[in-house]
Design an enzyme around this catalytic site. Sequence first.
Site, PDB file in Angstrom:
ATOM      1  CB  SER A  10      -0.884   0.014   1.247  1.00 50.49           C
ATOM      2  OG  SER A  10      -1.402   1.325   1.447  1.00 50.49           O
ATOM      3  CG  MET A  39      -8.625   6.529   3.364  1.00 57.37           C
ATOM      4  SD  MET A  39      -7.754   6.420   4.937  1.00 57.37           S
ATOM      5  CE  MET A  39      -6.801   4.934   4.674  1.00 57.37           C
ATOM      6  CG  MET A  70     -11.369   2.727   2.751  1.00 57.43           C
ATOM      7  SD  MET A  70      -9.800   2.632   3.599  1.00 57.43           S
ATOM      8  CE  MET A  70      -8.677   2.916   2.236  1.00 57.43           C
TER       9      MET A  70
END
Length: 225
Positions: A10, A39, A70
Amino acid sequence: MTDRLIVAPSVLSADFCDLGGALRLIEQAQADWVHIDVMDGHFVPNITMGVPLVASARRCTELTLDAHLMVSNPLRQIPWFLDAGADVVTFHAEAVSADEAHRAAALIHEAGAKAGISVKPKTDLSVLQGIIEEVELVLVMSVEPGFSGQSFMPGSPDRIRQVRAMAASAGARPLIQVDGGIGLETVGLVAEAGVDCVVCGNAFFKAEDPLSVPGALRAAAGREA
Ligand code: DX5
Ligand code: ZN
């Protein structure tokens, strides 16, 4: 279950001063996918990265770009990530209705990409009923989404087994991916539970020797084929 464990570092844990270098490190380490943690500061408190980063990464690497969204409004943003070149686009079951989940998967498939659906640690796995046969990937979160460097939640292997069983009874064969707190000490637990792909943020980018991490994870998982 894939023979060779798919390893997806990641970039959230990378140094953004040198994204190109981070992508080259992932390639040189013989990892498989680039996991991109998007995010929106609403679905999760944190705000991280978005479409421009995916578009830049697309110009730098041939590796699979695995976008983990997300975000609270995935249907609106999924097309942007597809246009930017994401190969796998994963949305959260908690951010969509059942109908929207089908629409999200269809959008991703129309663009020729792979659809993933993710569940947070406390989400009842029944949300996967009816969609598990339509996606190519199920992402089981082993931490509460929002930050890298968190500790692995010990109930995660059981959840992976339950997803594996749900897929089998639906006659589906999605890849099962796990994300959060994965490292040498936890990869064996999730591999034994039947995971196909592991995300690793800190375990990769904060390692003494990142180049050795994917091989070490596959060895620890007994999945080097
Ligand atoms: C958390 C992210 C994870 C995280 C992984 O919300 O989805 O991908 O960045 O980082 P580690 O492996 O350090 O837990
Ligand atoms: Zn992630």
